[in-house]
Design a protein around this motif. Structure first.
Motif, PDB file in Angstrom:
ATOM      1  N   VAL A 221       5.825   3.856  49.490  1.00 49.96           N
ATOM      2  CA  VAL A 221       7.154   3.377  49.817  1.00 49.96           C
ATOM      3  C   VAL A 221       7.540   3.794  51.236  1.00 49.96           C
ATOM      4  O   VAL A 221       8.087   3.007  51.978  1.00 49.96           O
ATOM      5  N   VAL A 222       7.237   5.042  51.605  1.00 53.36           N
ATOM      6  CA  VAL A 222       7.623   5.552  52.927  1.00 53.36           C
ATOM      7  C   VAL A 222       6.928   4.765  54.036  1.00 53.36           C
ATOM      8  O   VAL A 222       7.545   4.468  55.065  1.00 53.36           O
ATOM      9  N   ALA A 223       5.678   4.413  53.834  1.00 53.43           N
ATOM     10  CA  ALA A 223       4.897   3.742  54.877  1.00 53.43           C
ATOM     11  C   ALA A 223       5.526   2.433  55.330  1.00 53.43           C
ATOM     12  O   ALA A 223       5.378   2.045  56.488  1.00 53.43           O
ATOM     13  N   GLN A 224       6.252   1.762  54.463  1.00 53.82           N
ATOM     14  CA  GLN A 224       6.868   0.492  54.855  1.00 53.82           C
ATOM     15  C   GLN A 224       7.895   0.684  55.972  1.00 53.82           C
ATOM     16  O   GLN A 224       8.166  -0.232  56.739  1.00 53.82           O
ATOM     17  N   TYR A 225       8.427   1.882  56.088  1.00 53.75           N
ATOM     18  CA  TYR A 225       9.433   2.153  57.115  1.00 53.75           C
ATOM     19  C   TYR A 225       8.833   2.393  58.497  1.00 53.75           C
ATOM     20  O   TYR A 225       9.565   2.514  59.477  1.00 53.75           O
ATOM     21  N   LEU A 226       7.519   2.442  58.583  1.00 56.04           N
ATOM     22  CA  LEU A 226       6.874   2.575  59.894  1.00 56.04           C
ATOM     23  C   LEU A 226       7.122   1.345  60.759  1.00 56.04           C
ATOM     24  O   LEU A 226       6.976   1.408  61.975  1.00 56.04           O
ATOM     25  N   GLU A 227       7.495   0.241  60.142  1.00 50.39           N
ATOM     26  CA  GLU A 227       7.746  -1.002  60.875  1.00 50.39           C
ATOM     27  C   GLU A 227       9.225  -1.380  60.899  1.00 50.39           C
ATOM     28  O   GLU A 227       9.571  -2.500  61.268  1.00 50.39           O
ATOM     29  N   HIS A 228      10.081  -0.450  60.544  1.00 49.05           N
ATOM     30  CA  HIS A 228      11.517  -0.714  60.520  1.00 49.05           C
ATOM     31  C   HIS A 228      12.022  -1.012  61.932  1.00 49.05           C
ATOM     32  O   HIS A 228      11.474  -0.515  62.921  1.00 49.05           O
ATOM     33  N   GLU A 229      13.081  -1.793  62.049  1.00 54.48           N
ATOM     34  CA  GLU A 229      13.617  -2.140  63.373  1.00 54.48           C
ATOM     35  C   GLU A 229      14.274  -0.957  64.072  1.00 54.48           C
ATOM     36  O   GLU A 229      14.329  -0.904  65.300  1.00 54.48           O
TER      37      GLU A 229
ATOM     38  N   ARG B 222      11.647   4.765  61.965  1.00 52.71           N
ATOM     39  CA  ARG B 222      10.187   4.797  62.159  1.00 52.71           C
ATOM     40  C   ARG B 222       9.712   6.225  62.416  1.00 52.71           C
ATOM     41  O   ARG B 222       8.703   6.669  61.875  1.00 52.71           O
ATOM     42  N   ARG B 223      10.461   6.950  63.237  1.00 55.52           N
ATOM     43  CA  ARG B 223      10.107   8.350  63.530  1.00 55.52           C
ATOM     44  C   ARG B 223      10.151   9.190  62.261  1.00 55.52           C
ATOM     45  O   ARG B 223       9.241   9.972  61.983  1.00 55.52           O
ATOM     46  N   GLU B 224      11.198   9.035  61.470  1.00 58.28           N
ATOM     47  CA  GLU B 224      11.328   9.797  60.233  1.00 58.28           C
ATOM     48  C   GLU B 224      10.228   9.436  59.237  1.00 58.28           C
ATOM     49  O   GLU B 224       9.760  10.303  58.489  1.00 58.28           O
ATOM     50  N   ALA B 225       9.804   8.187  59.224  1.00 55.44           N
ATOM     51  CA  ALA B 225       8.700   7.783  58.343  1.00 55.44           C
ATOM     52  C   ALA B 225       7.413   8.488  58.757  1.00 55.44           C
ATOM     53  O   ALA B 225       6.660   8.978  57.902  1.00 55.44           O
ATOM     54  N   CYS B 226       7.167   8.572  60.053  1.00 58.82           N
ATOM     55  CA  CYS B 226       5.986   9.310  60.534  1.00 58.82           C
ATOM     56  C   CYS B 226       6.064  10.768  60.109  1.00 58.82           C
ATOM     57  O   CYS B 226       5.085  11.342  59.621  1.00 58.82           O
ATOM     58  N   GLN B 227       7.225  11.361  60.298  1.00 52.60           N
ATOM     59  CA  GLN B 227       7.397  12.765  59.938  1.00 52.60           C
ATOM     60  C   GLN B 227       7.175  12.976  58.442  1.00 52.60           C
ATOM     61  O   GLN B 227       6.495  13.921  58.032  1.00 52.60           O
ATOM     62  N   ALA B 228       7.730  12.087  57.631  1.00 54.45           N
ATOM     63  CA  ALA B 228       7.575  12.209  56.182  1.00 54.45           C
ATOM     64  C   ALA B 228       6.110  12.073  55.784  1.00 54.45           C
ATOM     65  O   ALA B 228       5.609  12.841  54.952  1.00 54.45           O
ATOM     66  N   LEU B 229       5.409  11.118  56.387  1.00 52.09           N
ATOM     67  CA  LEU B 229       3.996  10.934  56.047  1.00 52.09           C
ATOM     68  C   LEU B 229       3.157  12.120  56.514  1.00 52.09           C
ATOM     69  O   LEU B 229       2.153  12.451  55.898  1.00 52.09           O
ATOM     70  N   GLY B 230       3.579  12.769  57.560  1.00 53.75           N
ATOM     71  CA  GLY B 230       2.900  13.987  57.982  1.00 53.75           C
ATOM     72  C   GLY B 230       3.089  15.109  56.983  1.00 53.75           C
ATOM     73  O   GLY B 230       2.187  15.910  56.749  1.00 53.75           O
ATOM     74  N   ASP B 231       4.254  15.155  56.372  1.00 57.19           N
ATOM     75  CA  ASP B 231       4.579  16.230  55.434  1.00 57.19           C
ATOM     76  C   ASP B 231       4.060  15.988  54.017  1.00 57.19           C
ATOM     77  O   ASP B 231       4.022  16.915  53.214  1.00 57.19           O
ATOM     78  N   LEU B 232       3.667  14.764  53.711  1.00 56.60           N
ATOM     79  CA  LEU B 232       3.263  14.425  52.344  1.00 56.60           C
ATOM     80  C   LEU B 232       1.859  14.881  51.977  1.00 56.60           C
ATOM     81  O   LEU B 232       1.469  14.786  50.821  1.00 56.60           O
ATOM     82  N   GLY B 233       1.116  15.349  52.939  1.00 53.36           N
ATOM     83  CA  GLY B 233      -0.230  15.824  52.637  1.00 53.36           C
ATOM     84  C   GLY B 233      -1.155  14.701  52.219  1.00 53.36           C
ATOM     85  O   GLY B 233      -1.032  13.566  52.679  1.00 53.36           O
ATOM     86  N   GLN B 234      -2.044  15.000  51.306  1.00 53.09           N
ATOM     87  CA  GLN B 234      -3.097  14.066  50.916  1.00 53.09           C
ATOM     88  C   GLN B 234      -2.553  12.762  50.347  1.00 53.09           C
ATOM     89  O   GLN B 234      -3.208  11.724  50.414  1.00 53.09           O
ATOM     90  N   ALA B 235      -1.370  12.775  49.796  1.00 49.79           N
ATOM     91  CA  ALA B 235      -0.777  11.553  49.253  1.00 49.79           C
ATOM     92  C   ALA B 235      -0.571  10.496  50.335  1.00 49.79           C
ATOM     93  O   ALA B 235      -0.525   9.303  50.046  1.00 49.79           O
ATOM     94  N   ALA B 236      -0.474  10.931  51.595  1.00 53.27           N
ATOM     95  CA  ALA B 236      -0.258   9.995  52.697  1.00 53.27           C
ATOM     96  C   ALA B 236      -1.555   9.479  53.299  1.00 53.27           C
ATOM     97  O   ALA B 236      -1.524   8.579  54.146  1.00 53.27           O
ATOM     98  N   ALA B 237      -2.692  10.015  52.880  1.00 53.81           N
ATOM     99  CA  ALA B 237      -3.981   9.646  53.475  1.00 53.81           C
ATOM    100  C   ALA B 237      -4.223   8.132  53.541  1.00 53.81           C
ATOM    101  O   ALA B 237      -4.710   7.642  54.569  1.00 53.81           O
ATOM    102  N   PRO B 238      -3.865   7.354  52.527  1.00 53.12           N
ATOM    103  CA  PRO B 238      -4.094   5.911  52.622  1.00 53.12           C
ATOM    104  C   PRO B 238      -3.271   5.219  53.715  1.00 53.12           C
ATOM    105  O   PRO B 238      -3.551   4.079  54.078  1.00 53.12           O
TER     106      PRO B 238
END
Length: 144
Positions: free
Chosen positions: A1-9, A14-30
């Motif tokens: 769900v978070v990854a979809q925000y990487l393309e937000h206007e 977009r910055r917060e989505a990157c930060q969240a995916l960095g913090d999610l650990g292995q769950a963010a690997a895909p």
């Protein structure tokens, strides 16, 4: 769900989505490929957040280190000539410094930033090199 925000206007989302995916650990690997695509974002703070996120993912982020290394030369400025790219250069140094041997091909670029005009970038470059070489039992001064 978070990854979809990487393309937000909105760049802040977009910055917060990157930060969240960095913090999610292995769950963010895909989603690391999508995070790596954010290294080309038009906003420097999104690019910096993408570097930071990739720096947190160890071996899973290894295929994207060449793209992170390109960020070492980020020179975006604002209309007054303020160096906005400094955030990206510092974040790229930090990310590469966390990746051990797989980052070795990019350490020359990090070393050049020891002479950067921005103090924070110089510090980040030094810390990255120090982390890398101390892990190998070498002093930075001897390696640079």
């Amino acid at each position: 769900v978070v990854a979809q925000y990487l393309e937000h206007e909105d760049w802040q989302i977009r910055r917060e989505a990157c930060q969240a995916l960095g913090d999610l650990g292995q769950a963010a690997a895909p989603h690391l490929r999508a995070v790596a695509e954010s290294l080309a974002d038009d906003k420097c703070l999104v690019r910096a957040a993408a570097c930071e996120a990739l720096g947190k993912h160890g071996e899973a982020a290894a295929p994207h280190l060449a793209a992170v290394a390109k960020c070492l030369s980020d020179r975006q400025t604002d209309y007054d000539g303020e160096d906005l790219g400094r955030h990206v250069r510092a974040a790229a140094c930090e990310a590469l410094g966390k990746h051990g041997e797989v980052a070795e091909p990019h350490l020359g670029g990090v070393a050049t930033l020891l002479q950067d005009s921005d103090t924070d970038v110089r510090k980040a470059a030094y810390k990255a090199l120090k982390r890398h070489f101390e892990a190998r039992g070498q002093a930075v001064a001897a390696a640079v």
